[in-house]
Scaffold this active site. Structure first.
Site, PDB file in Angstrom:
ATOM      1  CG  ASP A  83       0.431  -1.459   7.329  1.00  0.00           C
ATOM      2  OD1 ASP A  83       1.349  -2.364   7.456  1.00  0.00           O
ATOM      3  OD2 ASP A  83       0.449  -0.340   7.407  1.00  0.00           O
ATOM      4  CG  HIS A  99      -0.234   4.346   4.986  1.00  0.00           C
ATOM      5  ND1 HIS A  99      -0.823   3.622   5.622  1.00  0.00           N
ATOM      6  CD2 HIS A  99      -1.076   5.472   4.486  1.00  0.00           C
ATOM      7  CE1 HIS A  99      -2.144   4.340   5.736  1.00  0.00           C
ATOM      8  NE2 HIS A  99      -2.325   5.336   5.153  1.00  0.00           N
ATOM      9  CG  ASP A 143       4.836   2.898   7.402  1.00  0.00           C
ATOM     10  OD1 ASP A 143       3.839   3.197   6.402  1.00  0.00           O
ATOM     11  OD2 ASP A 143       4.625   2.095   8.333  1.00  0.00           O
ATOM     12  CG  HIS A 144       4.286  -0.116   4.084  1.00  0.00           C
ATOM     13  ND1 HIS A 144       4.494  -1.500   4.340  1.00  0.00           N
ATOM     14  CD2 HIS A 144       3.899   0.415   5.192  1.00  0.00           C
ATOM     15  CE1 HIS A 144       3.943  -1.652   5.374  1.00  0.00           C
ATOM     16  NE2 HIS A 144       3.499  -0.474   6.146  1.00  0.00           N
ATOM     17  CG  HIS A 203      -0.375   0.145   2.558  1.00  0.00           C
ATOM     18  ND1 HIS A 203       0.441  -1.176   3.124  1.00  0.00           N
ATOM     19  CD2 HIS A 203      -0.214   0.988   3.581  1.00  0.00           C
ATOM     20  CE1 HIS A 203       1.186  -0.685   4.342  1.00  0.00           C
ATOM     21  NE2 HIS A 203       0.500   0.597   4.447  1.00  0.00           N
ATOM     22  CG  HIS A 238       3.734  -2.983  10.438  1.00  0.00           C
ATOM     23  ND1 HIS A 238       2.840  -2.302  11.036  1.00  0.00           N
ATOM     24  CD2 HIS A 238       4.188  -2.125   9.332  1.00  0.00           C
ATOM     25  CE1 HIS A 238       2.690  -1.310  10.330  1.00  0.00           C
ATOM     26  NE2 HIS A 238       3.288  -0.962   9.247  1.00  0.00           N
ATOM     27  CG  HIS A 250      -4.276  -0.264   6.190  1.00  0.00           C
ATOM     28  ND1 HIS A 250      -4.201  -0.068   7.327  1.00  0.00           N
ATOM     29  CD2 HIS A 250      -3.356   0.620   5.845  1.00  0.00           C
ATOM     30  CE1 HIS A 250      -3.343   0.383   7.900  1.00  0.00           C
ATOM     31  NE2 HIS A 250      -2.519   1.129   6.790  1.00  0.00           N
TER      32      HIS A 250
END
Length: 319
Positions: free
Chosen positions: A216, A64, A66-67, A62, A274, A145
């Site tokens: 996530d 976001h 942090d990914h 996805h 995570h 999510h």
């Protein structure tokens, strides 16, 4: 297959954990796949024994930060690492292509190798394969999510049965390249006119291994369905069980949700990743506490840490 964790923290990096990235090594083909690419992932490569030049595919769960924040820099550096002319294929949510194009364009970054982005939305919705070759298949499914997110499953196709060299020698089949043909199950005509069916010299097919990467998400049945019977399930565990209400609000998983998914899917082994930075060692709740919560439901659970490497085996059950 080998799995190496390059980032195991959620949201932001810590001193001990970088943000999300997992490398899947395929030694038999000198190739590597990457799942997510948080900020600093290329630094993690430098600290590991992995070779960035072997990167062939990237699967993004996805959008976001942090990914994905590490992806543009890693792709730019890859050209300097002697990437092959094959290039890199990327798979992910619909906005992935526009995100990369925007960053690369505004930073005047030129990628000097083939780069192709595949949208996985339709594959996830229709249950079709994201990728397939002679040895491997990749599927994905939508997760629950705050933004569109997808879990991925990699299945190795069944392996040929073991070749019976002793039986081949008893039949006076001369060693050499012909053995490779027989190992594949081919039918071969020998110089003396005999016709040998390779399948008669091989044992039964052996099952391939399977890996599922799930983050996530809050607990969802789609993840259970995708992970059915997998050898290794890598699942997010952002919160401890006592933070279940927050997990539902933020649509993340607790340690017990991850374990519930593993148990219902009857996987071989669960790895928690995570983790929220709030669970640093020395705090009131630690990563070891999350591990114990999960093991109470699914005993064969371990805790990921940066640079942990696992050899994926059928019904994976050991580090």
């Amino acid at each position: 297959m080998q799995v190496t964790f390059l980032g195991t923290s959620s949201g932001v990096p810590t001193r001990a954990r970088n943000v999300s990235a997992v490398a899947l090594r395929l030694p038999q083909r000198s190739e590597m796949w990457l799942f997510d690419c948080g900020e600093g992932t290329q630094h993690q490569f430098l600290r590991s024994e992995l070779r960035l030049s072997q990167l062939r595919r990237v699967f993004v769960t996805h959008m976001h930060g942090d990914h994905v924040f590490g992806l543009p820099g890693l792709l730019a550096s890859l050209g300097l690492a002697g990437n092959s002319n094959e290039g890199v294929d990327l798979y992910g949510p619909d906005p992935l292509e526009s995100y990369l194009n925007g960053v690369l364009r505004t930073s005047s970054t030129r990628i000097g190798y083939p780069l192709k982005v595949h949208r996985v939305h339709d594959c996830a919705e229709n249950g079709t394969l994201v990728y397939e070759d002679d040895d491997l298949m990749v599927r994905c499914t939508p997760l629950t999510h705050r933004v569109p997110a997808y879990a991925y499953r990699v299945d190795q196709k069944p392996l040929a049965g073991r070749f019976d060299i002793a039986k081949a020698k008893d039949l006076q089949i001369p060693p050499g390249p012909i053995y490779a043909q027989l190992k594949r199950g081919d039918t071969v005509t020998l110089e003396d006119g005999r016709v040998i069916d390779g399948t008669t010299l091989c044992g039964p097919e052996r099952p391939g291994v399977s890996v599922v990467y799930c983050t996530d998400t809050v607990f969802c049945e789609a993840a259970v369905d995708l992970a059915q019977g997998a050898d290794l399930l890598i699942h997010e565990s952002t919160f401890a069980h006592q933070e279940s209400e927050m997990a539902y609000q933020k649509q993340h998983s607790t340690s017990t949700m991850a374990a519930q998914t593993a148990a219902e899917a009857n996987v071989g082994q669960l790895v928690l990743t995570h983790l929220s930075p709030r669970y640093a060692p020395g705090n009131a709740v630690t990563p070891e506490d999350l591990l114990k919560e999960a093991q109470a439901i699914f005993p064969n659970t371990c805790l990921a840490k940066d640079f942990l490497t696992l050899e994926v085996k059928p019904r994976c059950n050991s580090l």
